[in-house]
Design a protein around this motif. Structure first.
Motif, mmCIF file in Angstrom:
data_model
loop_
_atom_site.group_PDB
_atom_site.id
_atom_site.type_symbol
_atom_site.label_atom_id
_atom_site.label_comp_id
_atom_site.label_asym_id
_atom_site.label_seq_id
_atom_site.Cartn_x
_atom_site.Cartn_y
_atom_site.Cartn_z
ATOM 1 N N VAL A 49 -54.035 75.356 -16.612
ATOM 2 C CA VAL A 49 -54.224 74.871 -17.369
ATOM 3 C C VAL A 49 -55.846 74.642 -18.029
ATOM 4 C CG1 VAL A 49 -53.746 73.995 -19.624
ATOM 5 C CG2 VAL A 49 -51.802 74.870 -17.946
ATOM 6 N N LEU B 222 -43.895 77.703 -18.391
ATOM 7 C CA LEU B 222 -43.482 76.969 -19.571
ATOM 8 C C LEU B 222 -42.430 78.022 -20.710
ATOM 9 C CD1 LEU B 222 -45.252 76.530 -22.557
ATOM 10 C CD2 LEU B 222 -46.100 79.224 -22.054
ATOM 11 N N ILE C 90 -53.248 76.793 -22.105
ATOM 12 C CA ILE C 90 -52.621 77.963 -20.685
ATOM 13 C C ILE C 90 -53.407 79.014 -20.495
ATOM 14 C CG2 ILE C 90 -50.630 78.872 -21.502
ATOM 15 C CD1 ILE C 90 -49.195 78.849 -18.735
ATOM 16 N N TRP D 60 -46.311 70.542 -13.889
ATOM 17 C CA TRP D 60 -48.123 71.084 -14.420
ATOM 18 C C TRP D 60 -49.291 70.145 -13.828
ATOM 19 C CZ3 TRP D 60 -48.105 75.679 -16.971
ATOM 20 C CH2 TRP D 60 -47.163 75.471 -18.608
ATOM 21 N N SER E 278 -47.702 68.335 -21.375
ATOM 22 C CA SER E 278 -45.824 68.928 -21.748
ATOM 23 C C SER E 278 -45.666 68.390 -22.994
ATOM 24 C CB SER E 278 -45.557 67.807 -20.271
ATOM 25 O OG SER E 278 -44.290 68.009 -20.978
ATOM 26 N N THR F 248 -46.585 70.755 -26.017
ATOM 27 C CA THR F 248 -45.608 71.820 -25.221
ATOM 28 C C THR F 248 -44.241 72.328 -25.527
ATOM 29 O OG1 THR F 248 -46.645 72.512 -23.744
ATOM 30 C CG2 THR F 248 -44.573 74.035 -23.204
ATOM 31 N N GLN G 60 -39.752 75.059 -20.100
ATOM 32 C CA GLN G 60 -39.845 73.967 -20.850
ATOM 33 C C GLN G 60 -39.817 74.514 -21.770
ATOM 34 O OE1 GLN G 60 -43.569 71.959 -20.276
ATOM 35 N NE2 GLN G 60 -42.605 70.380 -21.567
#
Length: 440
Positions: free
Chosen positions: A130, A168, A157, A108, A143, A146, A171
């Motif tokens: 973001v 995204l 985002i 990110w 992170s 999320t 992850q």
């Protein structure tokens, strides 16, 4: 005063009365002193203790060394993680999550750096990938938010960042896989039935004595929990080094010990402690062993109790072992079950207790041959002992008066003389102790 008590004690010994402070065993446990071969074995030097193959708590005392193909452990990664020690499992559990968050946090931050969000974040009209992501720390926090679906709402985002949308999705998918694997490992490790085996007990000693005119090797098992082991079964192995007729030496050779496989006695209803019996017959490895030979042998008996945990349905296994020095010839287990008002009570204080009993010192093979020839004594037949009716109530036995009447005392002294000449091979079976009458 001390002189009067000493005179009273001497007078009691002369008339056959036991002093009040000396506790006597119940009548069915009292036996005459018999001269056996055990008297000269006591003075022999103790054997050097051998290394256990299986510890008393069930752990196998085997270490695997010089394993070259270590990649095989990685092919079954889940089992490898479950088998690790707790401190390593917790360390790997924490490390995997931190590395995962740092890795995606770096991605990110890298996207924000390439797009120029870190330089133009404060300019009006600039749409970042973001919002409010202006450093590596904020990228690391985003992170975590999320992957754990926290969603504080400060960093979000935007729709004008396709590379961020793809990251995204990646992850979210990989985070679900990591969660499933790590949480699954911890759940399996916590719910392992190894802890259930801690409440399964094995007696400290195994004993050899006569049961129903047959020489038997016995040990006791018990379950401390009220939730029972379903479909419980037990088996035993004899671990002993062996040399074949061709001269091949087999270290730690394993031989099956039959403890009721043919008759179904190996399947247990383990509600109260049970005495597991192995009949020493022609197929037994102890068939030709006398007491003196067994004292010189080096072996280990491994017992394995298996079953399903009633609460979880998972298979549980408990193990223990008995070295040659822990197998005692001429003993029986003390009763632990008593009948109370409306229920049976188990006294685990006596679970490991044993008492000495009259047992032939010859091998089971020789004993069977003598039994085929006829009774060992003209007064007491070992083949057909005279049956006696007993009520299944241990309290009745304990309530019998300890001091014997003069007639009974004289009769037992006469019988004791006869038993001393035969080494107790048959006299002990005239009145079976309570432990043999308890239902398994």
């Amino acid at each position: 005063m001390a002189g009067d008590s000493r005179v009273l004690m001497d007078h009691n010994m002369e008339i056959g009365v036991t002093p009040a402070q000396v506790k006597k065993l119940p009548k069915h446990l009292r036996e005459a002193q018999i001269s056996t071969e055990r008297t000269h074995l006591i003075s022999d030097p103790a054997k050097k203790p051998r290394q256990r193959y299986v510890q008393k708590d069930g752990k196998c005392n085997v270490h695997h060394g010089n394993v070259q193909e270590t990649y095989r452990y990685l092919s079954d990664l889940f089992t490898t993680l479950v088998d690790l020690r707790w401190r390593l499992s917790l360390f790997i559990f924490t490390l995997v999550y931190i590395v995962n968050w740092l890795f995606f946090g770096f991605l990110w931050w890298l996207i924000a750096l390439i797009r120029g969000d870190l330089l133009h974040a404060d300019e009006e009209g600039w749409t970042p990938c973001v919002e409010n992501l202006n450093s590596f720390v904020s990228a690391f926090l985003f992170s975590i938010e999320t992957e754990t679906t926290i969603g504080y709402g400060y960093r979000v985002i935007t729709e004008k960042c396709p590379e961020g949308i793809i990251l995204l999705l990646v992850q979210a998918i990989l985070g679900s896989i990591v969660n499933a694997m790590m949480v699954g490992c911890m759940f399996v490790k916590i719910s392992q039935p190894k802890n259930r085996a801690e409440t399964l007990m094995f007696s400290h000693k195994a004993v050899i004595s006569v049961r129903d005119n047959k020489m038997c090797l016995m040990f006791r098992v018990g379950d401390l929990r009220n939730s029972h082991i379903v479909e419980a079964s037990i088996r035993a192995k004899l671990i002993r080094s062996q040399q074949t007729k061709e001269g091949e030496f087999i270290p730690l050779n394993q031989t099956d010990i039959n403890i009721g496989f043919d008759t179904g006695d190996d399947r247990l209803f383990l509600v109260s402690p049970l005495i597991i019996s192995h009949e020493i017959n022609e197929k037994s490895p102890f068939w030709e062993m006398t007491m003196a030979q067994m004292e010189k042998e080096e072996f280990e008996i491994v017992v394995i109790l298996e079953g399903m945990v009633e609460a979880t349905g998972m298979t549980c296994q408990a193990r223990s072992s008995y070295l040659d020095t822990e197998v005692l010839w001429g003993y029986r287990f003390t009763p632990v079950l008593s009948l109370e008002k409306g229920f049976y009570e188990v006294d685990y204080n006596n679970f490991h207790d044993i008492y000495e009993t009259n047992t032939p010192t010859c091998s089971a093979k020789d004993l069977a041959a003598k039994l085929r020839e006829g009774p060992l004594l003209p007064q007491l037949s070992l083949l057909s002992p005279e049956p006696k009716m007993h009520t299944f109530d241990p309290l009745d036995h304990l309530s019998q008066p300890d001091p014997l009447s003069p007639d009974e005392d004289k009769e037992e002294r006469d019988l004791g003389g006869d038993r001393g000449e035969t080494n107790g091979s048959a006299a002990a079976l005239e009145e079976p102790p309570l432990v043999d009458r308890l239902p398994d």
